[in-house]
Design an enzyme around this catalytic site. Structure first.
Site, PDB file in Angstrom:
ATOM      1  N   CYS A 149      -7.482  -0.310  -3.254  1.00 53.58           N
ATOM      2  CA  CYS A 149      -6.863  -1.638  -3.288  1.00 53.58           C
ATOM      3  C   CYS A 149      -7.625  -2.506  -4.298  1.00 53.58           C
ATOM      4  CB  CYS A 149      -6.890  -2.261  -1.899  1.00 53.58           C
ATOM      5  SG  CYS A 149      -8.528  -2.815  -1.359  1.00 53.58           S
TER       6      CYS A 149
ATOM      7  N   GLU B 143     -13.954   3.084   0.831  1.00 54.07           N
ATOM      8  CA  GLU B 143     -14.644   2.998  -0.458  1.00 54.07           C
ATOM      9  C   GLU B 143     -15.837   2.050  -0.394  1.00 54.07           C
ATOM     10  OE1 GLU B 143     -11.361   2.611   0.225  1.00 54.07           O
ATOM     11  OE2 GLU B 143     -10.222   2.608  -1.640  1.00 54.07           O
TER      12      GLU B 143
ATOM     13  N   CYS C 287     -11.349  -3.002  -3.342  1.00 55.86           N
ATOM     14  CA  CYS C 287     -12.160  -1.809  -3.543  1.00 55.86           C
ATOM     15  C   CYS C 287     -12.346  -1.511  -5.027  1.00 55.86           C
ATOM     16  CB  CYS C 287     -11.543  -0.626  -2.820  1.00 55.86           C
ATOM     17  SG  CYS C 287     -11.633  -0.799  -1.015  1.00 55.86           S
TER      18      CYS C 287
ATOM     19  N   HIS D  92     -13.369  -1.001   4.287  1.00 55.18           N
ATOM     20  CA  HIS D  92     -12.578   0.099   3.746  1.00 55.18           C
ATOM     21  C   HIS D  92     -13.513   1.259   3.431  1.00 55.18           C
ATOM     22  CE1 HIS D  92      -8.918  -2.419   2.192  1.00 55.18           C
ATOM     23  NE2 HIS D  92      -9.303  -2.788   3.397  1.00 55.18           N
TER      24      HIS D  92
END
Length: 144
Positions: free
Chosen positions: A77, A49, A80, A47
């Site tokens: 999420c 992040e 993250c 992801h």
């Protein structure tokens, strides 16, 4: 946030969900930026992040980047959010809310748990309209 939106647009052009993230040092310098790369890297943890935090930690030579800010186009999420906490990010600024998969204001609300060792300051709704439009257009194109 404009740099995070650039990363999100680039991710979308690569066929990734258009999410972008930028890490900024306490002095205001951009130390890392990334867009989603889960498909490209065949890595569900890639992801935006996580990738930006990894790069910022590598640049700092530490597993923690206290004092740094994270700008991300979508509510992080739970995975993250846990990475943000573990890295000791000082402040999180995010764009669009994610009622389905978010982990900050929705869903797991990671930073609200007593097991969360570090809670960053959180600011939501930054360029939310533009971030949401990128996601909406991306998924509309997939369905059409």
């Amino acid at each position: 946030m404009s740099l995070a939106l650039e990363e999100a647009r680039s991710a979308g052009l690569r066929g990734e969900v258009p999410v972008g993230a930028v890490v900024v040092s306490p002095g205001g310098a951009v130390v890392a930026r990334a867009g989603n790369r889960t498909r490209e890297l065949s890595d569900p943890t890639a992801h935006a992040e996580v990738l930006a935090i990894r790069a910022a930690c590598a640049a700092a030579g530490s597993e923690r980047i206290g004092g740094h800010d994270l700008y991300v186009t979508l509510e992080p999420c739970p995975m993250c959010a846990a990475a943000i906490s573990a890295a000791r990010v000082a402040r999180v600024y995010y764009g669009a809310a994610d009622p389905k998969s978010g982990g900050v204001a929705h869903g797991a609300r990671v930073f609200s748990h007593p097991q969360c060792h570090h809670v960053p300051e959180v600011y939501d709704g930054i360029a939310a309209g533009e971030a949401a439009a990128l996601l909406r257009d991306f998924f509309a194109g997939r369905r059409g």
